[in-house]
Design an enzyme around this catalytic site. Structure first.
Site, PDB file in Angstrom:
ATOM      1  N   TYR A  73     -16.539  16.360 -15.237  1.00  0.00           N
ATOM      2  CA  TYR A  73     -16.987  14.969 -15.290  1.00  0.00           C
ATOM      3  C   TYR A  73     -18.087  14.745 -14.236  1.00  0.00           C
ATOM      4  O   TYR A  73     -17.945  15.197 -13.094  1.00  0.00           O
ATOM      5  CB  TYR A  73     -15.770  14.066 -15.038  1.00  0.00           C
ATOM      6  N   ASP A  76      -7.614  18.525 -14.372  1.00  0.00           N
ATOM      7  CA  ASP A  76      -7.944  17.180 -14.848  1.00  0.00           C
ATOM      8  C   ASP A  76      -7.549  17.145 -16.326  1.00  0.00           C
ATOM      9  O   ASP A  76      -8.187  17.771 -17.171  1.00  0.00           O
ATOM     10  CB  ASP A  76      -9.447  16.913 -14.669  1.00  0.00           C
ATOM     11  N   ARG A  80       0.857  -1.195   0.000  1.00  0.00           N
ATOM     12  CA  ARG A  80       0.000   0.000   0.000  1.00  0.00           C
ATOM     13  C   ARG A  80       0.891   1.242   0.000  1.00  0.00           C
ATOM     14  O   ARG A  80       0.670   2.192  -0.732  1.00  0.00           O
ATOM     15  CB  ARG A  80      -0.955   0.010   1.208  1.00  0.00           C
ATOM     16  N   LYS A  83      -8.941   6.079 -19.450  1.00  0.00           N
ATOM     17  CA  LYS A  83      -9.266   6.594 -20.777  1.00  0.00           C
ATOM     18  C   LYS A  83      -8.054   6.482 -21.708  1.00  0.00           C
ATOM     19  O   LYS A  83      -7.596   5.388 -21.962  1.00  0.00           O
ATOM     20  CB  LYS A  83      -9.798   8.023 -20.646  1.00  0.00           C
TER      21      LYS A  83
HETATM   22  C1  LIG Z   1     -13.697   9.034 -16.465  1.00  0.00           C
HETATM   23  C2  LIG Z   1     -13.285  10.339 -15.946  1.00  0.00           C
HETATM   24  C3  LIG Z   1     -13.024  10.527 -14.596  1.00  0.00           C
HETATM   25  C4  LIG Z   1     -13.219   9.431 -13.564  1.00  0.00           C
HETATM   26  O1  LIG Z   1     -12.304   8.392 -13.755  1.00  0.00           O
HETATM   27  P1  LIG Z   1     -12.584   6.841 -13.414  1.00  0.00           P
HETATM   28  O2  LIG Z   1     -11.330   6.190 -13.844  1.00  0.00           O
HETATM   29  O3  LIG Z   1     -13.789   6.432 -14.195  1.00  0.00           O
HETATM   30  O4  LIG Z   1     -12.814   6.775 -11.944  1.00  0.00           O
HETATM   31  C5  LIG Z   1     -12.571  11.777 -14.190  1.00  0.00           C
HETATM   32  N1  LIG Z   1     -12.408  12.784 -15.063  1.00  0.00           N
HETATM   33  C6  LIG Z   1     -12.666  12.637 -16.380  1.00  0.00           C
HETATM   34  C7  LIG Z   1     -12.456  13.788 -17.300  1.00  0.00           C
HETATM   35  C8  LIG Z   1     -13.115  11.417 -16.869  1.00  0.00           C
HETATM   36  O5  LIG Z   1     -13.379  11.294 -18.168  1.00  0.00           O
END
Ligand SMILES: *Cc1c(COP(=O)(O)O)cnc(C)c1O
Length: 377
Positions: free
Chosen positions: A98, A170, A46, A195
Site C-alpha cells: 500500500y 497486512d 486511551r 476497507k
Molecule cells: C487502505 C490501506 C491501508 C491504510 O489504511 P487506512 O485505514 O487508510 O489508514 C493499509 N494497507 C492496505 C492494504 C490498505 O488498502
C-alpha cells in the site's frame, strides 16, 4: 464455530448489565474508582474502553490470535506495529505494498532509524537475499495492491522462523473470512478496517492481532503510550460491519468472478490481474492459503487516455480511492493511490498509466458488467 457464526457470536456478545444484544457505545473517557487503583477493568479510555475492547476481542477471535488491538486508522495500526522495533532494525517488505505503508517506512520511520528494503515477496529467494544481520521482520501484503501478487504465507513464516524473524501480514484484501495468516504461522496480522471489515465507506480504522502474550503486552504498551486508539462510535460501527462480513465477501467474490470472465474476453483489455485466474502466476498458492480470491481486480487498457475515458464513463463504479465497500469503486493507481511512488519505480513494478483498479461491490453483476461494457466501448 464456523466463520459466519463467529462473525455474529465471536468476541463479547451482548451487554451483561442490560441484556442488550449488542455491546453499547461506551462514550466515556474515564471510570470511577472505588478506591485508589481499585477499578472494574477500565481506568481511562486511551488505555481501554469497553466498546473498543469488544471489537478487539472479536478481531482476535476471527484471526485466531492471542490479543487484538483497534487503532484510529490502518496507518496508525501499521505505525504502532513498527514501534515494536528499534532504531537500527531492518524490515524486509513486499515491493508493491500500500502506498501509505511505503511512505511511512521510506519517509517517516527511516528518519527514526528503522530501515526497510522492498522486494518481490512472491519470490522466497528475493526475501532471503534481502535479509541482513539487523533484519528483525518480514512484512508482507497478499494479495497486493494493485497488481494482486500473491506471497506464500506459510513458506515466508518458515523462512522467518529459521532466521529468528517476525512475520507481519497486512490482511486487508483477504479479510479473516478468506485468510487467517496466524494459522499459517504469522506472528502479527493487521488491517485497514476502513476497507472490507467496515465495508460501508463510513469509518476509518485499523486492527492488529498478535499471536503471543509477549507481543500482546508489548503492543498494548505502544498503543497506550502513543495513543492512536479507535473511538467507541467507530469501534461499534466496525462490529456492526463484521456481522455481515462473510455474506459480503461471498457476494463480492461471486460478482468478481463474473466480471473477470467478462474482462478477460474483452478485446480492449490487454491484461487482467486476479489471483482467481488459472493463468495468475501464483494461482495455486492463492487457492491453498485462502478460501476465496477477493473482490479486487486490476486490468490494463493500454494507455492513460483510454483509462481516464473509462473512468469518466462508468456509472455504478464510483471514481474514488479506497476499496472493499458495498458500492463498486474504480481508480487509476498511477494517478491516485500510487501517485506518491516515483514514476520510474511504478514502471518497474508494472503499475502502468493504463492500469485500472476496481473494487467490485455487491450490486447485481449484470448491471456492473453492462456498465463496464459501455465504458470500454
Ligand atoms: C487502505 C490501506 C491501508 C491504510 O489504511 P487506512 O485505514 O487508510 O489508514 C493499509 N494497507 C492496505 C492494504 C490498505 O488498502
Amino acid at each position: 464455530m464456523n466463520k459466519k457464526t463467529k462473525m455474529v457470536h465471536g468476541g463479547i456478545v451482548g451487554d451483561p448489565q442490560t441484556g442488550a444484544v449488542n455491546t453499547p457505545i461506551y462514550q466515556v473517557s474515564t471510570y470511577k474508582q472505588e478506591g485508589v487503583g481499585n477499578f472494574k477493568g477500565f481506568e481511562y479510555s486511551r488505555t481501554g474502553n469497553p466498546t473498543r475492547h469488544a471489537l478487539e476481542e472479536l478481531i482476535k477471535d476471527l484471526e485466531e490470535g492471542h490479543r487484538g488491538f483497534a487503532f484510529g486508522s490502518g496507518m496508525a495500526a501499521i505505525t504502532a506495529v513498527m514501534m515494536l522495533f528499534n532504531s537500527g532494525d531492518h524490515i524486509v517488505m513486499t515491493d508493491d505494498v500500500y502506498g501509505g505503508t511505503y511512505r511511512v517506512m521510506a519517509k517517516v520511520l527511516s528518519r527514526l532509524g528503522i530501515e526497510s528494503t522492498f522486494v518481490d515477496t512472491s519470490s522466497l529467494e528475493k526475501i532471503e537475499s534481502a535479509v541482513k544481520e539487523n533484519t528483525k521482520a518480514i512484512y508482507i501484503e497478499t494479495p497486493t495492491n494493485p497488481l494482486l501478487k500473491i506471497t506464500d504465507v506459510r513458506k515466508v513464516t518458515e523462512l522467518a522462523k529459521q532466521n529468528g524473524l517476525l512475520t507481519i501480514v497486512d490482511n486487508t484484501f483477504s479479510t479473516p473470512y478468506w485468510q487467517t495468516p496466524i494459522t499459517l504461522g504469522a506472528d502479527i496480522v493487521l488491517h485497514s478496517a476502513t476497507k472490507y471489515i467496515g465495508g460501508h465507506s463510513d469509518v476509518v480504522g485499523g486492527l492488529v492481532v498478535v499471536n503471543s502474550v509477549q507481543l500482546g503486552e508489548d503492543l498494548h504498551f505502544v498503543q497506550n503510550s502513543t495513543g492512536g486508539v479507535l473511538g467507541p462510535q467507530d469501534s461499534w460501527l466496525l462490529m456492526r460491519g463484521i456481522k455481515t462480513l462473510g455474506l459480503r465477501m461471498e457476494a463480492h467474490e461471486k460478482n468478481t468472478l463474473q466480471i473477470v470472465q467478462f474482462l478477460t474476453g474483452h478485446p480492449g483489455v490487454n491484461s487482467v490481474y486476479y489471483p482467481g485466474l488459472e493463468t495468475h502466476p501464483n494461482h495455486k498458492v492463492a487457492k491453498v492459503q485462502a478460501g476465496g480470491f477477493g473482490g479486487m481486480v486490476s486490468f490494463d487498457v493500454g494507455s492513460g487516455e483510454k483509462a481516464e475515458e473509462v473512468l469518466a464513463k462508468t456509472k455504478y463504479f464510483t471514481l474514488a480511492e479506497s476499496l472493499g465497500a458495498v458500492e463498486s469503486l474504480i481508480s487509476l493507481p498511477a494517478k491516485m493511490t500510487h501517485a506518491s511512488i516515483p514514476k520510474e519505480r511504478r514502471q518497474e513494478l508494472g503499475i502502468t498509466e493504463g492500469l485500472i483498479r476496481i473494487s467490485v461491490g455487491i450490486e447485481d453483476a449484470e448491471d456492473l458488467i453492462e456498465d463496464l461494457k459501455q465504458a470500454l466501448a
